[in-house]
Design an enzyme around this catalytic site. Structure first.
Site, PDB file in Angstrom:
ATOM      1  NE  ARG A  30      -4.163   1.756   0.702  1.00 20.76           N
ATOM      2  CZ  ARG A  30      -5.182   1.979  -0.142  1.00 20.76           C
ATOM      3  NH1 ARG A  30      -5.180   1.485  -1.367  1.00 20.76           N
ATOM      4  NH2 ARG A  30      -6.232   2.677   0.247  1.00 20.76           N
TER       5      ARG A  30
ATOM      6  CB  THR B 108      -8.991  -1.022  -8.599  1.00 23.18           C
ATOM      7  OG1 THR B 108      -8.855   0.223  -7.941  1.00 23.18           O
ATOM      8  CG2 THR B 108      -8.467  -2.101  -7.696  1.00 23.18           C
TER       9      THR B 108
ATOM     10  CD  GLU C 292      -9.156   5.994  -5.108  1.00 22.15           C
ATOM     11  OE1 GLU C 292      -9.705   4.874  -5.044  1.00 22.15           O
ATOM     12  OE2 GLU C 292      -9.802   7.046  -5.194  1.00 22.15           O
TER      13      GLU C 292
ATOM     14  CG  ASP D  88      -8.628   5.104  -0.957  1.00 27.53           C
ATOM     15  OD1 ASP D  88      -9.572   5.694  -1.507  1.00 27.53           O
ATOM     16  OD2 ASP D  88      -8.223   3.983  -1.324  1.00 27.53           O
TER      17      ASP D  88
ATOM     18  CB  SER E 156      -7.155  -0.398   1.004  1.00 25.12           C
ATOM     19  OG  SER E 156      -7.557  -1.106  -0.136  1.00 25.12           O
TER      20      SER E 156
ATOM     21  N   GLY F 177     -13.533  -1.958  -7.499  1.00 22.82           N
ATOM     22  CA  GLY F 177     -14.884  -1.425  -7.265  1.00 22.82           C
ATOM     23  C   GLY F 177     -15.004  -0.475  -6.092  1.00 22.82           C
ATOM     24  N   GLY F 178     -13.906   0.158  -5.664  1.00 19.94           N
ATOM     25  CA  GLY F 178     -13.980   1.081  -4.531  1.00 19.94           C
ATOM     26  C   GLY F 178     -14.461   0.350  -3.287  1.00 19.94           C
TER      27      GLY F 178
END
Ligand code: GLU
Length: 571
Positions: A100, A382, A402, A422, A447, A469-470
């Site tokens: 990350r 993503t 993102e 985020d 996340s 898909g967020g």
């Protein structure tokens, strides 16, 4: 020398046990077919090529990610971050690798506040340097490769370098993303690359990326250091700073990928493993699945409507906790064990009624203020890919820059992420305390990426799956794991079924799918419904108890499944 009867028996027994050991070892190590499910046919092909050359799942993952950087630049790449679960067939263990992005050391907690102290508008925060976190994907791949790679690092970038030099065909989805996102700024050189004459490149056009070919050649020859130190790092830092960001050379050089303990829980007799924090994906998917299991324990012959209601109510409870309590555990305390404990989940499951929706759920631990509002946007970027190699190892990896095209900043042929958005913009929660997902220097934003590997009773991978898909990722993945493991659905049918998500607000149902038929029934149970398109990008591989391996690529995107023949070089 003649053997006495006793010695003869001993010899026979010894031979038998040696044969048995040999047979077992051979069965474990005998090359099996491999499989790749990824978001672009060229990425799938690169993964299959590596597997057929005897590569391990991590080797294939590196080749796939390098190709995705080129052909699906709107979604993921070396300028972003990722989470990877690795199943090692030699130890039967699942390991979690955290790549990350981190916040630069100079950021302040008011990073995304305007001068009057109110949170910035989300889309104002995306383009430019202030949203860029230190990319983590390459360091993470390098770390996992050091531990599990079978092929040399250098060879794994060759398919992507080849394609960047000779060109790839722009897909309808990439062309469409460029058209949709025109209202957002594109800086040079991104503008020149994707909008050569002021118009977006169109589907079917061949695009080359010599700058990326050069970057990947450097990384192939000199390792991830070529990215984190030296001219590429300098170019990243200069670009970010020129666009208002605070990233420094030290931030780049100091970046570390982290190996963490995965979160695993027994669900329907299988061990389901996901990413720990800073991804909320693993914890929240596991909460939802266990809540469903507890709440459905007494019910036989569940209708699809009852199943959907259960999934959506469990999801409300999971999201209520996620939004209130979760953040990067290297910086804030999170009661992880309590939130996944059996007494806690039993208490929470009791809130689910089969006959009436609970409406908005309160978080479970203490105060009832939910700190984060329902996610703010539809996300089309993503990428998730799943790999099973010919040696029985597996990778489940979700990777992201993102938003589509990230921060819009392009350096040396790749795009930089906007992952810092985020973080929660307002550092304070509704009750006045500091929120666990506030911006802090060096911290990783929360996340929702949810790569999953489920192991069967023999500790073999049963299901490898994930999605973009967020924040909806959590719902997309929980629904499929529940359908495959608890409803005996095949992975393909599970992925094709309409999406149903509840992020502790309205129930979202995917338009033009079988899920729409459930709308009247769900409304009667008290759900407030929103019907819309929901572009998941699920890529899964299922290993059935009878040995059959099957995979599925989400028909909502452009991915494919590829099967790799067991290679003679694999042994
Ligand atoms: N940035 C998001 C996350 O880490 C993923 C975005 C997406 O799926 O499109 O949760």
């Amino acid at each position: 020398m003649t053997a006495t009867p006793l010695t003869a028996w001993r010899l026979i027994l010894l031979c038998c046990s040696l044969l048995l050991v040999a047979a077992t070892t051979q069965a474990d190590e005998r090359p099996q077919p491999g499989m790749v499910a990824a978001a672009h046919p060229l990425a799938t092909a690169a993964g299959v090529e590596v597997l057929e050359a005897g590569g391990a799942a991590i080797d294939a993952a590196i080749a796939i990610q390098a190709v995705l950087t080129l052909v699906e630049p709107q979604s993921s790449g070396i300028g972003g971050g990722a989470f990877l679960l690795y199943y090692d067939n030699a130890t039967d263990e699942v390991q979690a690798y955290d790549g990350r992005e981190t916040a630069p050391s100079a950021v302040e907690t008011d990073h995304f506040l305007t001068e009057d102290g109110t949170p910035m508008d989300f889309l104002d925060a995306v383009p430019g340097g202030q949203s860029v976190g230190v990319p983590g994907t390459l360091r993470m791949l390098e770390l996992a490769h050091e531990e599990h790679g079978r092929l040399p690092w250098k060879t794994l970038f060759q398919p992507a370098i080849r394609l960047a030099e000779t060109g790839f065909e722009v897909t309808p989805r990439l062309a469409e993303m460029l058209r949709i996102d025109l209202p957002l700024d594109a800086f040079e050189p991104m503008a020149g690359y994707f909008f050569p004459d002021g118009e977006p490149v169109s589907a079917g056009m061949t695009l080359t990326n010599p700058a990326l070919a050069e970057t990947l050649t450097e990384i192939a020859n000199h390792g991830a250091d070529a990215f984190y130190e030296g001219p590429i790092a300098d170019a990243i830092v200069a670009t970010v700073q020129a666009h208002g960001g605070e990233l420094t050379r030290e931030d780049m050089a100091d970046y570390r990928a982290v190996e963490r303990a995965p979160v695993c829980r027994s669900i329907a007799g299988e061990s389901v493993c996901g990413m720990p924090l800073p991804s909320s994906g693993g914890m929240t998917v596991l909460q939802i699945l266990r809540l469903m299991e507890i709440a459905s324990a007494e019910t036989e012959d569940m209708t699809r409507l009852a199943w959907a209601h259960l999934l959506l109510e469990a999801s409300r409870l999971g999201f209520a906790d996620r939004n209130e309590y979760l953040g990067d555990t290297d910086f804030v305390d999170v009661p992880v064990a309590t939130l996944l404990s059996e007494p806690y989940l039993t208490e929470r499951a009791a809130l689910i009624s089969p006959t009436q929706s609970m409406g908005k759920a309160a978080p479970g631990l203490n105060d009832p203020d939910s700190a984060m509002s329902e996610a703010k946007r539809i996300n089309h970027s993503t990428s998730h890919f799943s790999v099973l190699d010919t040696h029985g190892n597996a990778v489940s990896m979700t990777s992201s820059i993102e938003m589509p095209f990230g921060s819009r900043l392009m350096v040396d042929g790749f795009l930089l992420n906007n992952q810092l958005t985020d973080f929660r913009f307002d550092p304070r929660a509704a009750n006045g305390r500091l929120h666990p997902n506030r911006v802090q220097p060096g911290k990783r934003p929360l996340s929702s990426m949810s790569p999953v590997i489920a192991l069967d009773a023999d500790n073999q991978p049963r299901l490898i799956i994930g999605s973009p898909g967020g924040t909806r990722i959590i719902g997309y993945v929980a629904q499929r794991v529940a359908d495959v493991l608890m409803q005996d659905s095949g992975v393909e049918a599970a992925i094709e079924a309409g999406n149903m998500v509840n992020r502790n607000g309205r129930t979202e149902i995917e338009a033009d799918t079988d899920a729409e038929a459930l709308v009247p029934g769900l409304e009667a149970l008290g759900h407030e419904i929103e019907v819309d398109s929901m572009t998941s990008g699920l890529h899964g591989i299922e290993h059935l108890p009878n040995g059959v391996i099957r995979g599925a690529a989400d028909p909502r995107r452009e991915g494919t499944v590829g099967r790799a023949r067991p290679s003679s070089r694999a042994e």
